[in-house]
Design an enzyme around this catalytic site. Sequence first.
Site, PDB file in Angstrom:
ATOM      1  N   GLU A 273       0.835  -1.213   0.000  1.00 56.99           N
ATOM      2  CA  GLU A 273       0.000   0.000   0.000  1.00 56.99           C
ATOM      3  C   GLU A 273       0.868   1.261   0.000  1.00 56.99           C
ATOM      4  O   GLU A 273       0.685   2.159   0.836  1.00 56.99           O
ATOM      5  CB  GLU A 273      -0.961  -0.014   1.192  1.00 56.99           C
ATOM      6  CG  GLU A 273      -2.009  -1.094   1.077  1.00 56.99           C
ATOM      7  CD  GLU A 273      -3.105  -0.997   2.137  1.00 56.99           C
ATOM      8  OE1 GLU A 273      -2.857  -0.418   3.211  1.00 56.99           O
ATOM      9  OE2 GLU A 273      -4.203  -1.508   1.894  1.00 56.99           O
TER      10      GLU A 273
ATOM     11  N   GLU B  86      -5.611  -8.195  -1.059  1.00 54.26           N
ATOM     12  CA  GLU B  86      -6.323  -7.955   0.207  1.00 54.26           C
ATOM     13  C   GLU B  86      -7.747  -7.540  -0.106  1.00 54.26           C
ATOM     14  O   GLU B  86      -7.970  -6.723  -1.005  1.00 54.26           O
ATOM     15  CB  GLU B  86      -5.686  -6.821   1.025  1.00 54.26           C
ATOM     16  CG  GLU B  86      -4.402  -7.169   1.690  1.00 54.26           C
ATOM     17  CD  GLU B  86      -3.857  -6.041   2.569  1.00 54.26           C
ATOM     18  OE1 GLU B  86      -4.656  -5.297   3.183  1.00 54.26           O
ATOM     19  OE2 GLU B  86      -2.630  -5.901   2.614  1.00 54.26           O
TER      20      GLU B  86
HETATM   21  C1  BG6 Z   1      -4.294  -2.700   4.822  1.00 57.45           C
HETATM   22  C2  BG6 Z   1      -3.010  -3.276   5.271  1.00 57.45           C
HETATM   23  O1  BG6 Z   1      -4.237  -1.333   5.100  1.00 57.45           O
HETATM   24  O2  BG6 Z   1      -5.475  -3.064   5.415  1.00 57.45           O
HETATM   25  C3  BG6 Z   1      -3.119  -4.342   6.326  1.00 57.45           C
HETATM   26  O3  BG6 Z   1      -2.196  -3.702   4.211  1.00 57.45           O
HETATM   27  C4  BG6 Z   1      -4.269  -4.010   7.248  1.00 57.45           C
HETATM   28  O4  BG6 Z   1      -1.887  -4.442   6.966  1.00 57.45           O
HETATM   29  C5  BG6 Z   1      -5.549  -4.013   6.453  1.00 57.45           C
HETATM   30  O5  BG6 Z   1      -4.371  -4.857   8.352  1.00 57.45           O
HETATM   31  C6  BG6 Z   1      -6.789  -3.706   7.259  1.00 57.45           C
HETATM   32  O6  BG6 Z   1      -6.612  -2.518   7.962  1.00 57.45           O
HETATM   33  P1  BG6 Z   1      -6.747  -2.430   9.534  1.00 57.45           P
HETATM   34  O7  BG6 Z   1      -6.234  -1.112   9.874  1.00 57.45           O
HETATM   35  O8  BG6 Z   1      -8.179  -2.606   9.836  1.00 57.45           O
HETATM   36  O9  BG6 Z   1      -5.911  -3.537  10.086  1.00 57.45           O
END
Ligand code: BG6
Length: 484
Positions: free
Chosen positions: A178, A377
Amino acid sequence: MTNQELPNNFLWGGAVAAHQVEGAYEEVGKGLSVADVMTSAGNRSERTITTGIDPSYFYPNHEAVDFYHHYPEDVKLFAEMGFKCFRTSIAWSRIFPQGDEEEPNEDGLKFYDRLFAECLKYNIEPVVTLSHFEMPYHLVTEYGGFRNRKVITFFTRFAETVFKRYRNQVKYWLTFNEINNQVNYDREFTLFTNSGIKIHNGENPEAVMYQAGHYETVASALAVQIAHQINPDFQVGAMIAMTPVYPASNKPQDILKAQRAMQTRYWLSDVQVLGSYPQWLVNYQKAKKFNLDITEEDLAILKKGTVDYLGLSYYMSFTTAASDKEDEFYSYNEATDLVKNNYVPKSDWGWQIDPEGLRYSLNWLNDRYHVPLFIVENGIGAIDHLTKDHQVHDQYRIDYLRSHIKQMKLSILKDGIPVMGYTPWSAIDIVSASTGQLSKRYGFIYVDRNDDGSGSLQRFKKDSFAWYQRVIESNGADLNYEGD
Ligand code: BG6
């Protein structure tokens, strides 16, 4: 593949990052990383970034879910779900504890020898991120993070070391996780986790972001070239947080604002995928007098080191509107320029749930970049309840993933977009990156661990585990499995 089926080699799997699961933060020589100096926060508050470790705070990443010791059990569960691939990162400070050493830490390398061997035992292909919010902390205190050109060399040394070591075990790599989060430069969390940067008094955070982002794209381009020299079969991707920014209305000024927002959010992938800076940004940086260190040699490196594919996370969409005080650039500041979208619901953490936005995003990226896309993701953070008989009925997670997979399938099967694979966030419960909470759960596997660090660390399958197993088994054809 017929126009109703996904390709047979579609990479179904799940994703995590080292610092969010491994724990063992000081084991066998690991150095502190930026994640190790971040405390736990509440539902909507930001984590505190401390100077070194302050014993009066709790640091949830220090133990995380102890994947470092539980990985054989966890990978076995991933195999049971049918994973074809598993996305994780290599904790940079396990390999180079301080970040600036000449030689790597052999014990750190050995851990990933074992982890990747365990994955390959079940024919699970590792997909590896080099830098996922876990830069060695020493590079922050001694060099100021990625605002310092020297850090490019430390990063490429790390990259070369792991490319060589795992040349026969890992084929798919991602450089910076990201990388475009830091476009939201007013948020302390993003510059710190992406680039190891804390803004000093008098500094212009926007200029600092553009400098750090530039050095990272150079580091990424060098890593791509090194990777291809070491193993021409390597596939090296960039990785962005894909959050489309819609115009709030059809007012022309709102459309211009949203266009500039998209150009701003995706300048880093423009550079990483297309190999050069967009002209609007060159003009913008000049007009704003940012005075950046961008050399002709850097520009040549960027051209030569374009990525093989683009990885993306997709969680939500944003919406923006023009104000009556726009400058001639329609400059976009993510901390102040977003507005509410009344057409989409929100998660408990205020993240807008917008499955169609995934199809829109995949089309937008395909139109712009013409490279394979990998959704590395996608998921929903939610409060799960473990019943007395160790069940977790996470229908909301199934609903979220199902609706997004449907849109992904439409993108592939109807729109003809080359999507390589899909690794939901997260394979197993993790420590939330932005809040440090365990209770913001994402996994198919529940880990008995609480926000305060209590809990047995036992693993339990959620309802989504069997559902996703069926999705993979049917290569995405059956999204409606409801259990036996
Ligand atoms: C992304 C990241 O921002 O989203 C992850 O690559 C992260 O590391 C995921 O865990 C979800 O975000 P959060 O802040 O809810 O953990």
